[in-house]
Design a protein around this motif. Sequence first.
Motif, PDB file in Angstrom:
ATOM      1  N   GLY A 136       0.802  -1.221   0.000  1.00 35.07           N
ATOM      2  CA  GLY A 136       0.000   0.000   0.000  1.00 35.07           C
ATOM      3  C   GLY A 136       0.836   1.272   0.000  1.00 35.07           C
ATOM      4  N   ARG A 137       0.430   2.248  -0.828  1.00 32.95           N
ATOM      5  CA  ARG A 137       1.175   3.504  -0.952  1.00 32.95           C
ATOM      6  C   ARG A 137       0.601   4.624  -0.101  1.00 32.95           C
ATOM      7  NH1 ARG A 137       4.505   0.037  -3.151  1.00 32.95           N
ATOM      8  NH2 ARG A 137       5.071   0.291  -5.338  1.00 32.95           N
ATOM      9  N   GLY A 145       0.664   4.885   3.116  1.00 37.06           N
ATOM     10  CA  GLY A 145       1.421   5.162   4.333  1.00 37.06           C
ATOM     11  C   GLY A 145       1.785   3.925   5.134  1.00 37.06           C
ATOM     12  N   ALA A 146       0.869   2.962   5.193  1.00 38.78           N
ATOM     13  CA  ALA A 146       1.094   1.829   6.095  1.00 38.78           C
ATOM     14  C   ALA A 146       1.812   0.657   5.419  1.00 38.78           C
ATOM     15  CB  ALA A 146      -0.234   1.363   6.680  1.00 38.78           C
ATOM     16  N   ASN A 152      -9.005   5.480  -1.619  1.00 34.20           N
ATOM     17  CA  ASN A 152      -8.725   6.543  -0.662  1.00 34.20           C
ATOM     18  C   ASN A 152      -8.041   7.715  -1.370  1.00 34.20           C
ATOM     19  OD1 ASN A 152      -7.917   8.136   1.485  1.00 34.20           O
ATOM     20  ND2 ASN A 152      -7.281   6.413   2.769  1.00 34.20           N
ATOM     21  N   ASP A 181      -8.173  10.853  -0.069  1.00 31.70           N
ATOM     22  CA  ASP A 181      -8.332  11.904   0.938  1.00 31.70           C
ATOM     23  C   ASP A 181      -7.069  12.752   1.065  1.00 31.70           C
ATOM     24  OD1 ASP A 181     -10.179  13.091   2.792  1.00 31.70           O
ATOM     25  OD2 ASP A 181      -8.791  12.484   4.369  1.00 31.70           O
ATOM     26  N   GLU A 182      -5.950  12.146   0.730  1.00 33.38           N
ATOM     27  CA  GLU A 182      -4.651  12.839   0.698  1.00 33.38           C
ATOM     28  C   GLU A 182      -4.535  14.053   1.616  1.00 33.38           C
ATOM     29  OE1 GLU A 182      -2.785  14.476  -3.160  1.00 33.38           O
ATOM     30  OE2 GLU A 182      -1.475  12.852  -2.534  1.00 33.38           O
ATOM     31  N   GLY A 183      -4.495  13.776   2.922  1.00 28.28           N
ATOM     32  CA  GLY A 183      -4.427  14.889   3.863  1.00 28.28           C
ATOM     33  C   GLY A 183      -3.077  15.064   4.514  1.00 28.28           C
ATOM     34  N   GLY A 192      -8.779  10.330   6.426  1.00 30.00           N
ATOM     35  CA  GLY A 192      -7.960   9.510   5.537  1.00 30.00           C
ATOM     36  C   GLY A 192      -7.650   8.161   6.155  1.00 30.00           C
ATOM     37  N   GLU A 193      -7.794   8.062   7.466  1.00 28.11           N
ATOM     38  CA  GLU A 193      -7.601   6.777   8.144  1.00 28.11           C
ATOM     39  C   GLU A 193      -8.760   5.887   7.733  1.00 28.11           C
ATOM     40  OE1 GLU A 193      -7.602   3.574  10.883  1.00 28.11           O
ATOM     41  OE2 GLU A 193      -9.253   4.979  10.612  1.00 28.11           O
ATOM     42  N   GLU A 194      -8.437   4.649   7.407  1.00 26.02           N
ATOM     43  CA  GLU A 194      -9.424   3.834   6.688  1.00 26.02           C
ATOM     44  C   GLU A 194     -10.765   3.647   7.402  1.00 26.02           C
ATOM     45  OE1 GLU A 194      -6.979   0.458   5.891  1.00 26.02           O
ATOM     46  OE2 GLU A 194      -7.341  -0.454   7.844  1.00 26.02           O
ATOM     47  N   ILE A 224      -9.820  -1.167   0.924  1.00 25.39           N
ATOM     48  CA  ILE A 224      -9.563   0.257   0.729  1.00 25.39           C
ATOM     49  C   ILE A 224      -8.112   0.407   0.343  1.00 25.39           C
ATOM     50  CG2 ILE A 224      -9.283   0.501   3.254  1.00 25.39           C
ATOM     51  CD1 ILE A 224     -10.212   3.472   2.770  1.00 25.39           C
ATOM     52  N   ASN A 225      -7.896   1.109  -0.768  1.00 21.28           N
ATOM     53  CA  ASN A 225      -6.538   1.328  -1.248  1.00 21.28           C
ATOM     54  C   ASN A 225      -6.323   2.777  -1.646  1.00 21.28           C
ATOM     55  OD1 ASN A 225      -6.520  -1.938  -2.498  1.00 21.28           O
ATOM     56  ND2 ASN A 225      -4.835  -1.138  -1.286  1.00 21.28           N
ATOM     57  N   ASN A 226      -5.097   3.194  -1.494  1.00 22.66           N
ATOM     58  CA  ASN A 226      -4.678   4.523  -1.910  1.00 22.66           C
ATOM     59  C   ASN A 226      -4.713   4.629  -3.446  1.00 22.66           C
ATOM     60  OD1 ASN A 226      -1.809   6.035  -2.780  1.00 22.66           O
ATOM     61  ND2 ASN A 226      -3.098   7.146  -1.333  1.00 22.66           N
ATOM     62  N   THR A 253      -1.561   3.128  -5.095  1.00 25.98           N
ATOM     63  CA  THR A 253      -1.555   1.657  -5.030  1.00 25.98           C
ATOM     64  C   THR A 253      -2.363   1.115  -6.203  1.00 25.98           C
ATOM     65  OG1 THR A 253      -1.708   1.905  -2.618  1.00 25.98           O
ATOM     66  CG2 THR A 253      -1.989  -0.324  -3.506  1.00 25.98           C
TER      67      THR A 253
HETATM   68  C1  LIG Z   1      -4.411   9.658  10.458  1.00 28.11           C
HETATM   69  C2  LIG Z   1      -4.305   8.877   9.205  1.00 28.11           C
HETATM   70  C3  LIG Z   1      -4.529   9.499   7.985  1.00 28.11           C
HETATM   71  C4  LIG Z   1      -4.433   8.787   6.794  1.00 28.11           C
HETATM   72  N1  LIG Z   1      -4.641   9.442   5.620  1.00 28.11           N
HETATM   73  C5  LIG Z   1      -4.559   8.745   4.456  1.00 28.11           C
HETATM   74  C6  LIG Z   1      -4.795   9.396   3.215  1.00 28.11           C
HETATM   75  O1  LIG Z   1      -5.062  10.598   3.162  1.00 28.11           O
HETATM   76  N2  LIG Z   1      -4.714   8.665   2.072  1.00 28.11           N
HETATM   77  C7  LIG Z   1      -4.418   7.322   2.103  1.00 28.11           C
HETATM   78  O2  LIG Z   1      -4.375   6.703   1.049  1.00 28.11           O
HETATM   79  N3  LIG Z   1      -4.198   6.686   3.259  1.00 28.11           N
HETATM   80  C8  LIG Z   1      -4.269   7.355   4.436  1.00 28.11           C
HETATM   81  N4  LIG Z   1      -4.061   6.691   5.623  1.00 28.11           N
HETATM   82  C9  LIG Z   1      -3.812   5.240   5.578  1.00 28.11           C
HETATM   83  C10 LIG Z   1      -5.130   4.463   5.561  1.00 28.11           C
HETATM   84  O3  LIG Z   1      -5.559   4.231   6.884  1.00 28.11           O
HETATM   85  C11 LIG Z   1      -4.980   3.107   4.884  1.00 28.11           C
HETATM   86  O4  LIG Z   1      -3.861   2.464   5.431  1.00 28.11           O
HETATM   87  C12 LIG Z   1      -4.807   3.182   3.397  1.00 28.11           C
HETATM   88  O5  LIG Z   1      -5.864   3.893   2.798  1.00 28.11           O
HETATM   89  C13 LIG Z   1      -4.782   1.792   2.814  1.00 28.11           C
HETATM   90  O6  LIG Z   1      -4.484   1.841   1.447  1.00 28.11           O
HETATM   91  P1  LIG Z   1      -3.112   1.283   0.881  1.00 28.11           P
HETATM   92  O7  LIG Z   1      -2.886  -0.053   1.531  1.00 28.11           O
HETATM   93  O8  LIG Z   1      -3.314   1.194  -0.570  1.00 28.11           O
HETATM   94  O9  LIG Z   1      -2.059   2.246   1.273  1.00 28.11           O
HETATM   95  C14 LIG Z   1      -4.121   7.397   6.826  1.00 28.11           C
HETATM   96  C15 LIG Z   1      -3.894   6.789   8.052  1.00 28.11           C
HETATM   97  C16 LIG Z   1      -3.968   7.500   9.228  1.00 28.11           C
HETATM   98  C17 LIG Z   1      -3.702   6.793  10.514  1.00 28.11           C
END
Ligand SMILES: Cc1cc2nc3c(=O)[nH]c(=O)nc-3n(C[C@H](O)[C@H](O)[C@H](O)COP(=O)(O)O)c2cc1C
Lengths: 402, 149
Positions: free
Chosen positions: A54-55, A57-58, A82, A84-86, A165-167, A200-202, A205
Amino acid sequence: MPEKRIVLKNCGVIDPRDINTYLGQDGFKALAKARTELTPEQVIAEIKGSGLRGRGGAGFPAGLKWELARNAPGTEKYVICNADEGEVGTFKDRYILGRDPFSLIEAMAIAGYAIGSQTGYIYLRAEYYYLLNLLQNAIAQAQEGGFLKGLVIEICEGAGFYVCGEETALMDSIEGRRGEVRFRPPFPPTQGLWGKPTIINNVETLINIPQIILNGAEWFNHIGTERSKGTKVFSISGDVERPGVYELVMGSPLRELVEELALARDVKLVQVGGAAGRVLPYQEIDTPLAFETVLGAGAVIVFNESRDVIDIVFRTMEFFAEECCGKCTPCRLGTEAMIEILAKFVQGSGSKEDLTVLEDTARMMQLTSLCGLGQTAPNAVVDTLQYFPDLYQARISKSEVP
Amino acid sequence: MADKSLPQLLASYRERKHLLALLKEIQEVYGYLPGEFIPEIARSLGLPVAEVYGVGTFYSFLSARLQGRNVIRVCKSAPCWLKNCELIVETLKRELGIGPGETTRDGRFSLQLTNCIGACDQAPAMMINDTTYVDLTPEKIPEILGGYK
Ligand SMILES: Cc1cc2nc3c(=O)[nH]c(=O)nc-3n(C[C@H](O)[C@H](O)[C@H](O)COP(=O)(O)O)c2cc1C
Ligand code: FES
């Protein structure tokens, strides 16, 4: 290591308002291949085999997430993008969405086929309202072209809150609730939106998916490092001459991005991963960028020699205090307590005891916060205490020093 | 001012999941969420008043206080700060005669500070309503403001 275009391949090449230009670049061929040559299980096996993580963050393995949702019981399942890109300093999803909306739609259709979902949502941050029309237009063209067969994609607009943005907070927000983080388990692939299996994916990703299906897992697997496959799209800003979006092979040194591409000079420190990211002093500039080291969502903020470290840390903490959803105590009170103490250091009236409290509070938040926001909020404090201890010492009130 | 009445709005948002969208439209039409609407919204959607109030006060794009016809949000996060967003805020304060969190007496503008709006490559940046303005300089401000009634 060179720049390489996988995710940004179509950006600036196609006309984001005209599906025909996308079709001219092998658009929707991956979807056709998935539907005609591969079973849903085989699609998932490809994604797993590619090593795509996943791109957002996690860095969770994408294929594994899809498999969990595919295997979860139930016929009603959801695909969420996702957007939301915050994260402070991140703008790569904005860049991609505005230039290549079709790849995202194709990826969501592949995801829908793979997990068995008829409904997709794009959660678009309120600040990106200007992209809404472009996205709607792209969805409509894909529908008219007959590419979405059985999949409805809806756009859900945010209302301005970083934590959404947190899932799980994002899912609550789609459901029309306060965007507060949920307790886990259950995890979204088994119980997500409306309690149904959800992936849910960025944005970034997902954009990788059509390329992986077209070129195969092997191809993707050979790019990058052992545990970070493919490329990463970085958003770089701050004290640089050429801010912007750059796509690099995973494992590329931070120096290449900061000094060679963005042309930064007199670098004092770099924050990799935005406010939630790690702070690296200039002597760490050769650190490779990958999940094994530092990455986050790829926001890179550069600070030059003229900047005050404590000021930067204070502002970072202010951000978290404002954006905390308030549901869990460690984060809600921890961020406030840290601001109070950091303010003293800004003014030069800190104490030795304050330093201990900072460290203790940081550890407490990392261990006990409900979500990534509280867990990562102390990163800048922890890293600067490690790399710049003298700067904190210098701000201890004169009367305190023996 | 309002071109849609509350009953009209309620009629077009019938489900629980539409609560946020409904509140956003009320915000758009009325410039804020009038407190007296909350019990009616709750009744219409079959939700507790506390839940509607809770959602209505959570998001930064919703407001319980009357906002100006145009809402200015200046980004103050690190990348914009490095590009002197403070100078932009000072210019806006001078031009409008108000500080962050305030609304001009003629109701034309509200001024707010916000976190990163995803335009850091073109910092400093701000939004007015749904439009993002980038690469700001103090000289550009009067002309931008002039475009809003
Ligand atoms: C506070 C917080 C804000 C987040 N904001 C975003 C965000 O803006 N965009 C995003 O893709 N993931 C964000 N994440 C990560 C998501 O919880 C989630 O891991 C992600 O959407 C999973 O997609 P991926 O596995 O493709 O990365 C955030 C996580 C946290 C804890
Ligand atoms: S920091 Fe201002 S737009 Fe990102």
